[in-house]
Design an enzyme around this catalytic site. Structure first.
Site, short mmCIF file in Angstrom:
data_model
loop_
_atom_site.label_atom_id
_atom_site.label_comp_id
_atom_site.label_asym_id
_atom_site.label_seq_id
_atom_site.Cartn_x
_atom_site.Cartn_y
_atom_site.Cartn_z
N LYS A 73 65.19 19.97 70.68
CA LYS A 73 65.79 18.95 69.96
C LYS A 73 66.46 17.90 71.08
CE LYS A 73 67.72 17.71 66.03
NZ LYS A 73 68.21 16.27 66.63
N CYS B 46 66.28 6.94 68.76
CA CYS B 46 67.42 7.42 67.98
C CYS B 46 68.63 6.42 68.46
CB CYS B 46 67.76 8.76 68.35
SG CYS B 46 67.67 9.49 69.75
#
Length: 311
Positions: free
Chosen positions: A45, A131
């Site tokens: 992640k 992101c």
């Protein structure tokens, strides 16, 4: 049988398939599941310096042709993933894994990367420039000036294998401008693409996720044409030393085949992995090998990047 072996940054992997950062990678238990599957490797992640809870629930929803999410970078923090990877280097020294990371500011990004540089980590690092899905924060890679500044600073101290994860680009001039920047640096790969930002999915008369009044990243079947376009556009423009990881819309072996045909060296699975679990890797790998066998391809190199055009 044909082989789906591949390599990134001179490191060899038994299979070209892996998870996409964000799916089956939040916890060590999930990462172990991918590690013990037929996937060639895993990526963690995307880690920030400290633990993040992420955006309020519901923040992910499966929809008929894919998914929509506004996760907000939930993760266990850098130390959690880095320590696990360092342990794996001792217990499984013949395998290599990917560490995904990003800071909530350029300063934090450098803090994280310097910690990785100073560590004994021997794997591959992915800097996620696509992101966050965080309210008020832009996607870094859409700001070319900031992207070039960050990469210029990073490569003054970071000497380990490094690649970047990208959002989708939609304009030919943006492919040209982005590739011109990336070609200045010793990047090992670019990962195309993260979800298409700020889609909206409606059921009855309501949005389906809470953050940003329902706006979120779109993944799955919806995005395959965009993902393939980004993979091939960068394959055409980047220097050969910068490889490509294809991500987006991989439901079947045919989808993985098309990513490789467009130039990908590895292929990540996201929405389908979330829906099916790690068994998806077995099915997609078998389907990919069947296509290769039918076409007479023994290795991925036999067709990588060899997309045909209509004259």
């Amino acid at each position: 049988m044909p082989s789906t072996k591949t390599s990134i940054a001179g490191i060899h992997f038994k299979n070209c398939l892996m998870n996409a950062a964000g799916v089956a990678c939040m916890t060590i238990e999930e990462l172990e599941g991918v590690k013990n599957s037929v996937a060639g490797t895993f990526v963690t992640k995307t880690a920030t310096l400290d633990y993040r809870e992420g955006n309020p629930e519901p923040r992910y929803q499966d929809v008929p042709l894919g998914s929509i999410n506004s996760m907000g970078l939930p993760n266990q923090g850098l130390d959690y993933y880095l320590n696990y990877l360092l342990e794996l280097q001792e217990t499984e020294p013949d395998r290599t894994f990917f560490l995904s990371l990003v800071g909530m500011s350029p300063e934090e990004t450098h803090t994280i990367l310097k910690q990785v540089q100073a560590s004994e980590f021997k794997g591959i690092t992915e800097l996620n420039l696509s992101c966050p899905n965080v309210p008020g924060k832009p996607q870094i890679a859409y700001d070319f000036e900031t992207t070039e500044t960050i990469l210029t600073e990073v490569f003054t101290y970071f000497t380990k294998p490094l690649g970047i994860k990208l959002p989708p680009y939609f304009d030919i001039v943006h492919f040209d401008q982005a590739a011109a920047i990336f070609n200045k640096f010793p990047l090992k790969f670019v990962n195309c693409v993260n979800s298409i930002g700020n889609g909206l999915y409606i059921e009855d008369e309501s949005v389906v996720i809470r953050p940003k009044n329902g706006f979120g990243g779109i993944g799955g079947e919806y995005i395959k044409p965009t993902a393939l376009a980004n993979v091939h556009a960068f394959y055409q423009r980047l220097k050969p030393e910068i490889q490509i990881i294809g991500t987006g819309g991989v439901l079947t072996g045919r989808d993985a085949f098309e990513h490789i045909l467009c130039g990908a060296s590895m292929v990540q699975v996201g929405t389908t992995l979330h829906k099916e679990g790690v068994e998806a890797f077995d099915r997609i790998t078998a389907e990919l090998k069947a296509i290769m066998e039918e076409k007479g391809y023994e290795r991925l190199e036999d067709f990588r990047g060899k997309l045909q055009y209509i004259e």
